[in-house]
Design a protein around this motif. Structure first.
Motif, PDB file in Angstrom:
ATOM      1  N   MET A 175       0.812  -1.218   0.000  1.00 17.99           N
ATOM      2  CA  MET A 175       0.000   0.000   0.000  1.00 17.99           C
ATOM      3  C   MET A 175       0.848   1.272   0.000  1.00 17.99           C
ATOM      4  SD  MET A 175      -2.960  -1.198  -0.421  1.00 17.99           S
ATOM      5  CE  MET A 175      -3.855   0.352  -0.326  1.00 17.99           C
ATOM      6  N   ASP A 176       2.169   1.133   0.006  1.00 19.06           N
ATOM      7  CA  ASP A 176       3.025   2.295  -0.222  1.00 19.06           C
ATOM      8  C   ASP A 176       3.042   2.667  -1.700  1.00 19.06           C
ATOM      9  OD1 ASP A 176       3.713   2.617   2.434  1.00 19.06           O
ATOM     10  OD2 ASP A 176       5.459   1.282   2.282  1.00 19.06           O
ATOM     11  N   VAL A 177       2.586   1.722  -2.541  1.00 19.85           N
ATOM     12  CA  VAL A 177       2.489   1.951  -3.985  1.00 19.85           C
ATOM     13  C   VAL A 177       1.031   2.102  -4.405  1.00 19.85           C
ATOM     14  CG1 VAL A 177       2.955   0.975  -6.269  1.00 19.85           C
ATOM     15  CG2 VAL A 177       4.626   0.680  -4.416  1.00 19.85           C
ATOM     16  N   ALA A 178       0.202   1.174  -3.949  1.00 18.63           N
ATOM     17  CA  ALA A 178      -1.230   1.198  -4.278  1.00 18.63           C
ATOM     18  C   ALA A 178      -1.953   2.189  -3.369  1.00 18.63           C
ATOM     19  CB  ALA A 178      -1.815  -0.203  -4.126  1.00 18.63           C
ATOM     20  N   TRP A 179      -3.176   2.530  -3.729  1.00 16.11           N
ATOM     21  CA  TRP A 179      -3.986   3.406  -2.882  1.00 16.11           C
ATOM     22  C   TRP A 179      -5.460   3.019  -3.024  1.00 16.11           C
ATOM     23  CZ3 TRP A 179      -2.884   4.617  -7.838  1.00 16.11           C
ATOM     24  CH2 TRP A 179      -3.869   5.235  -8.612  1.00 16.11           C
ATOM     25  N   MET A 180      -6.247   3.478  -2.065  1.00 15.11           N
ATOM     26  CA  MET A 180      -7.675   3.169  -2.024  1.00 15.11           C
ATOM     27  C   MET A 180      -8.474   4.306  -2.669  1.00 15.11           C
ATOM     28  SD  MET A 180      -7.855   0.241  -0.343  1.00 15.11           S
ATOM     29  CE  MET A 180      -9.616   0.203  -0.081  1.00 15.11           C
ATOM     30  N   ALA A 181      -9.345   3.965  -3.610  1.00 15.67           N
ATOM     31  CA  ALA A 181     -10.217   4.966  -4.235  1.00 15.67           C
ATOM     32  C   ALA A 181     -11.252   4.267  -5.098  1.00 15.67           C
ATOM     33  CB  ALA A 181      -9.418   5.948  -5.087  1.00 15.67           C
ATOM     34  N   SER A 182     -12.407   4.895  -5.226  1.00 20.08           N
ATOM     35  CA  SER A 182     -13.384   4.506  -6.232  1.00 20.08           C
ATOM     36  C   SER A 182     -13.269   5.481  -7.390  1.00 20.08           C
ATOM     37  CB  SER A 182     -14.805   4.564  -5.656  1.00 20.08           C
ATOM     38  OG  SER A 182     -14.957   3.677  -4.570  1.00 20.08           O
ATOM     39  N   ARG A 183     -13.627   5.040  -8.581  1.00 25.16           N
ATOM     40  CA  ARG A 183     -13.532   5.926  -9.735  1.00 25.16           C
ATOM     41  C   ARG A 183     -14.399   7.166  -9.514  1.00 25.16           C
ATOM     42  NH1 ARG A 183     -11.178   4.137 -14.039  1.00 25.16           N
ATOM     43  NH2 ARG A 183     -11.691   1.963 -13.543  1.00 25.16           N
ATOM     44  N   TRP A 184     -13.822   8.319  -9.741  1.00 21.58           N
ATOM     45  CA  TRP A 184     -14.469   9.615  -9.526  1.00 21.58           C
ATOM     46  C   TRP A 184     -14.854   9.809  -8.045  1.00 21.58           C
ATOM     47  CZ3 TRP A 184     -13.307  12.203 -13.609  1.00 21.58           C
ATOM     48  CH2 TRP A 184     -13.363  11.624 -14.878  1.00 21.58           C
ATOM     49  N   ASP A 185     -14.240   8.999  -7.156  1.00 20.74           N
ATOM     50  CA  ASP A 185     -14.542   9.082  -5.714  1.00 20.74           C
ATOM     51  C   ASP A 185     -16.018   8.850  -5.423  1.00 20.74           C
ATOM     52  OD1 ASP A 185     -11.864   9.694  -5.023  1.00 20.74           O
ATOM     53  OD2 ASP A 185     -12.210  11.786  -5.611  1.00 20.74           O
ATOM     54  N   LYS A 186     -16.664   8.069  -6.266  1.00 19.15           N
ATOM     55  CA  LYS A 186     -18.098   7.832  -6.114  1.00 19.15           C
ATOM     56  C   LYS A 186     -18.372   7.002  -4.864  1.00 19.15           C
ATOM     57  CE  LYS A 186     -22.197   6.422  -8.693  1.00 19.15           C
ATOM     58  NZ  LYS A 186     -22.719   5.934 -10.003  1.00 19.15           N
ATOM     59  N   VAL A 187     -19.281   7.469  -4.032  1.00 18.94           N
ATOM     60  CA  VAL A 187     -19.618   6.794  -2.781  1.00 18.94           C
ATOM     61  C   VAL A 187     -20.768   5.833  -3.027  1.00 18.94           C
ATOM     62  CG1 VAL A 187     -20.412   7.087  -0.407  1.00 18.94           C
ATOM     63  CG2 VAL A 187     -18.856   8.769  -1.429  1.00 18.94           C
ATOM     64  N   GLY A 188     -20.586   4.563  -2.649  1.00 14.00           N
ATOM     65  CA  GLY A 188     -21.633   3.561  -2.793  1.00 14.00           C
ATOM     66  C   GLY A 188     -22.512   3.486  -1.565  1.00 14.00           C
ATOM     67  N   PRO A 189     -23.478   2.563  -1.566  1.00 15.67           N
ATOM     68  CA  PRO A 189     -24.421   2.446  -0.453  1.00 15.67           C
ATOM     69  C   PRO A 189     -23.759   2.174   0.893  1.00 15.67           C
ATOM     70  CG  PRO A 189     -25.185   1.216  -2.361  1.00 15.67           C
ATOM     71  CD  PRO A 189     -23.786   1.641  -2.660  1.00 15.67           C
ATOM     72  N   ILE A 190     -22.645   1.405   0.893  1.00 14.62           N
ATOM     73  CA  ILE A 190     -21.990   1.104   2.170  1.00 14.62           C
ATOM     74  C   ILE A 190     -20.517   1.491   2.157  1.00 14.62           C
ATOM     75  CG2 ILE A 190     -23.573  -0.777   2.710  1.00 14.62           C
ATOM     76  CD1 ILE A 190     -21.342  -2.728   1.912  1.00 14.62           C
ATOM     77  N   GLY A 191     -20.049   2.083   1.092  1.00 12.36           N
ATOM     78  CA  GLY A 191     -18.641   2.462   1.009  1.00 12.36           C
ATOM     79  C   GLY A 191     -18.422   3.919   1.371  1.00 12.36           C
ATOM     80  N   ASP A 192     -17.185   4.359   1.163  1.00  2.00           N
ATOM     81  CA  ASP A 192     -16.831   5.738   1.494  1.00  2.00           C
ATOM     82  C   ASP A 192     -16.147   6.456   0.334  1.00  2.00           C
ATOM     83  OD1 ASP A 192     -14.431   4.417   1.405  1.00  2.00           O
ATOM     84  OD2 ASP A 192     -13.846   4.849   3.482  1.00  2.00           O
TER      85      ASP A 192
END
Length: 448
Positions: A175-192
């Motif tokens: 995770m020093d290379v990868a990162w957490m994100a949804s495309r366009w930072d779109k928030v789902g029903p239970i995500g962030d």
């Protein structure tokens, strides 16, 4: 227990059909060969409704997406598949993804505890000669039953190849290379808005990776398999790579809408991983279905930035799926024309996708409920997702060129010409809701 109807196959379609019939008060014999000494090339265990290729039911947007609309319609009709999916979902942006073990465990428990369902672990090798039956054996139907189906239809089964994506242990991802994100930072029903793990590639890394896919050691085909087509919705990643060097970058590896926090820019290409279980310990490589041999997978996928030390809970694979020429062989109520006491449901009919398979199981069960009650139920209106999918299977498609199909708005009757393009998706879903409500008034009366 004496039974009113026999269901063969405990996948998503068979499980849904069994639940619908049992809830309507009918006694169901549910035959499943897994757990009785037999196994398929793709399944891992003997639970019902096992999700083999992915843990995603795809989009859950019921207002602007056809599969999301199908989710909504199935929930309205008391679907056990949707109930358990909702109970076991994991963050996946606007998609509905589940912990696949908890999901299938929940379905198995519900069916096992239902007083109207008798589960029998047995392999059925021939089509029953009498008695109402739903065949929901899926695309991996055992050889004996497949031969019996061929004899009953007088037609050769069509076939296509399906591929499985690898699953990676979360704690082996850098995770020093990868990162957490949804495309366009779109928030789902239970995500962030940070529901996917993203592994970035620059131009040179991407081109080297594509060449590695093309050059990699792949599964050999038997002579009789060489002309079998792939299903476009589950295409092996190396087959996509062979279509052109940029194909993947505009498909599952597109970096659009994903800001790398270390550069502030979109990556040239990206590999996304989606959570596969509730604990968050297993992550599925999105769109990475593959027919590379296992050793070649490990070697190549560890060249992906962030996956250099990846450990795999499951590697990708390839299996042959079969389906019947439904538009020619089945009537509008999913009955085999040459043996109308038999209905077909699920992927063996040529629908594609988890939710589509379950949906056709639900519809087959509703038709059977009406028949057992001495009545006839009209098909769901073609304006609904259920009706559009059913119509494609039972006559909307050309039998000679019939291929597996996911639900999509192209299967629906066109909207009025004056509906603006930007309003069409919402137009389809609103019209579907009204049509389903009217159909349910009749359907509930038929089932009573």
């Amino acid at each position: 227990m004496a039974h009113d109807i026999h269901i063969i196959g405990g996948g998503l379609a068979g499980s849904e059909a069994a639940w619908q019939l049992a809830e309507a008060g009918y006694r169901v014999r549910l035959s499943e060969m897994r757990g009785g000494g037999d196994m398929t090339p793709a399944h891992q265990g003997d639970t019902f409704a096992e999700m083999v290729c992915s843990n995603s039911f795809r989009s859950d947007d019921g207002d602007s997406n056809a599969v999301g609309l199908l989710h909504r319609e199935m929930r309205t009709l008391g679907s056990i598949i949707m109930r358990e999916a909702d109970a076991t979902k994991v963050p996946a942006g606007s998609a509905l993804a589940v912990d696949r073990d908890l999901f299938s465990g929940g379905v198995t428990r519900a069916l096992s505890e239902h007083p109207n369902i008798a589960i029998v672990r047995e392999r059925i090798d021939t089509l029953p000669s009498e008695g109402l039956t739903i065949v929901a054996t899926g695309p991996l139907t055992a050889a004996g039953l497949a031969e019996s189906i061929g004899a009953a239809t007088g037609k050769d089964a069509l076939a296509f190849f399906d591929a499985i994506a690898p699953i990676v242990y979360r704690d082996s991802i850098d995770m020093d290379v990868a990162w957490m994100a949804s495309r366009w930072d779109k928030v789902g029903p239970i995500g962030d808005g940070k529901d996917y793990i993203n592994c970035p590639m620059d131009k040179d890394q991407y081109h080297a990776f594509v060449q590695g896919l093309i050059d990699g050691d792949k599964t050999d085909f038997k002579d009789w398999e060489k002309d079998t087509p792939y299903f476009e919705g589950c295409m092996p990643i190396e087959v996509m790579a062979e279509r052109g060097v940029e194909t993947l970058r505009f498909g599952p590896m597109k970096g659009v809408g994903l800001d790398n926090p270390r550069t502030g820019r979109w990556p040239y290409a990206v590999v996304q991983l989606r959570q596969d279980n509730a604990l968050g310990t297993l992550w599925n490589m999105v769109g990475f279905q593959t027919k590379l041999k296992h050793g070649a997978q490990v070697e190549l996928f560890r060249t992906i930035p962030g996956l250099e030390k990846a450990e795999f809970a499951r590697l990708g694979g390839l299996h042959r799926n079969s389906f019947i020429r439904s538009p020619e062989l089945l009537d509008g109520q999913l009955r085999l024309k040459s043996a109308p006491h038999i209905r077909f449901a699920g992927q063996i009919t040529g629908c594609e996708g988890y939710v589509e398979s379950a949906a056709i199981g639900l519809v087959a069960a509703r038709f059977a409920i009406a028949e057992l009650g001495g009545r006839t139920l009209a098909a769901p209106p073609p304006e609904t997702a259920l009706g559009a999918l059913l119509g494609h299977i039972t006559g909307g498609a050309d039998a000679a060129s019939y291929q597996p199909m996911n639900v999509n708005f192209g299967l629906f009757p066109p909207l009025a010409e004056d509906v603006r393009k930007k309003d069409r998706k919402l137009g389809y879903t609103r019209r579907a809701g009204e049509a389903l409500a009217e159909w349910m008034k009749v359907a509930d009366g038929v089932a009573a």
